[in-house]
Design an enzyme around this catalytic site. Structure first.
Site, PDB file in Angstrom:
ATOM      1  CB  ALA A   1      -1.625   7.337  -4.079  1.00  0.00           C
TER       2      ALA A   1
ATOM      3  CB  ALA B   1      -0.836  -0.018   1.151  1.00  0.00           C
ATOM      4  CG  ASN B   2      -0.014   4.727  -1.869  1.00  0.00           C
ATOM      5  OD1 ASN B   2      -0.626   5.459  -1.306  1.00  0.00           O
ATOM      6  ND2 ASN B   2      -0.468   4.195  -2.851  1.00  0.00           N
ATOM      7  NE  ARG B   3       5.003   6.916   5.065  1.00  0.00           N
ATOM      8  CZ  ARG B   3       4.686   6.107   6.086  1.00  0.00           C
ATOM      9  NH1 ARG B   3       3.867   6.208   6.879  1.00  0.00           N
ATOM     10  NH2 ARG B   3       6.056   5.375   6.358  1.00  0.00           N
TER      11      ARG B   3
END
Ligand code: C5P
Length: 223
Positions: free
Chosen positions: A95, A29-31
């Site tokens: 994102a 995943a990402n932030r």
């Protein structure tokens, strides 16, 4: 009272991160918090648009007056975006994970005492923005985002052309933007670059929604 600048228009918005499974219990995943994308969806709805918000996993409430489609992976996000067409405009604020794990084991990867960690082979995810920008049912206005940590405007100009979108909203994410409430953006169009001051994500959303309303209500040209 509520504005009707976008009455009768359908706008597609993507928001949040994607989660790409490694096995049934783990993911990449990402932030991304989804704050900017969700604020854009809310601002468009306030201008009277019918809004479809395709969102990856976020901790935010659904914006009022918006149809939310929740997805997990990039491939699911693309399918949901294609299913939402036709649209007058599309804003790609998600994102999206660039890569996913090549394997999709149905069982949890086991940690074996004394053995090396399993290799994690990655494969490229579809580019949702580029796919919709080249789609037979391409929305009249297609807007991408570019999160950069250096040469922000230069990279964004190049990205606008490469992805086939009309505008790029470029932001410098080297500071506290991810998860924060403020954003400093540049709007890159065919006509040049507009530098906006440091604003709240809410203010960026309202200004961008107003620009979208102008562009899709203008009868002749594309944005
Ligand atoms: O290539 P990059 O990830 O920097 O491009 C960012 C823009 O492209 C954003 O608008 C993002 O939502 C979109 N994107 C996408 N699908 C991907 C990767 C990025 O829609 N797989």
């Amino acid at each position: 009272g509520a504005s009707t600048a976008l009455a009768g228009r359908h706008v597609l918005v993507t928001s949040g991160p994607t989660h790409e499974p490694i096995d049934p219990v783990r993911y990449i995943a990402n932030r991304s918090s989804g704050k900017q994308g969700h604020a854009i969806a809310a601002a468009l709805a306030t201008l009277g648009a019918r809004v479809t918000l395709v969102s990856g996993p976020v901790a935010l409430p659904d914006p009022p007056g918006v149809s939310v489609v929740r997805v997990e992976t990039a491939r699911d996000m693309l399918a949901a975006c294609e299913a939402a067409l036709p649209a007058d405009a599309a804003i790609f604020a998600a994102a999206v994970a660039d890569w996913r794990s090549e394997a999709s084991p149905t069982q949890k990867l086991k940690k074996q005492p004394g053995q090396a960690p399993p290799p994690l082979a990655l494969t490229l995810n579809p580019d949702i923005l580029a796919t919709i920008a080249h789609h037979a049912q391409r929305p009249r206005l297609v807007v991408g985002f570019a999160a950069e940590t250096e040469h922000v405007v230069e990279h964004a100009r190049e990205k606008r052309l490469r992805k086939g979108c009309d505008w790029i909203v470029a932001n410098d994410v080297s500071g506290d933007v991810m998860g924060g409430d403020a954003n400093t953006v540049h709007i890159i169009t065919a006509d040049g670059t507009e530098d906006w001051p440091r604003l709240s994500k809410q203010e960026v959303a309202e200004k961008l929604a107003a620009r979208v309303a102008e562009a899709v209500s203008c009868p002749a040209s594309r944005a």
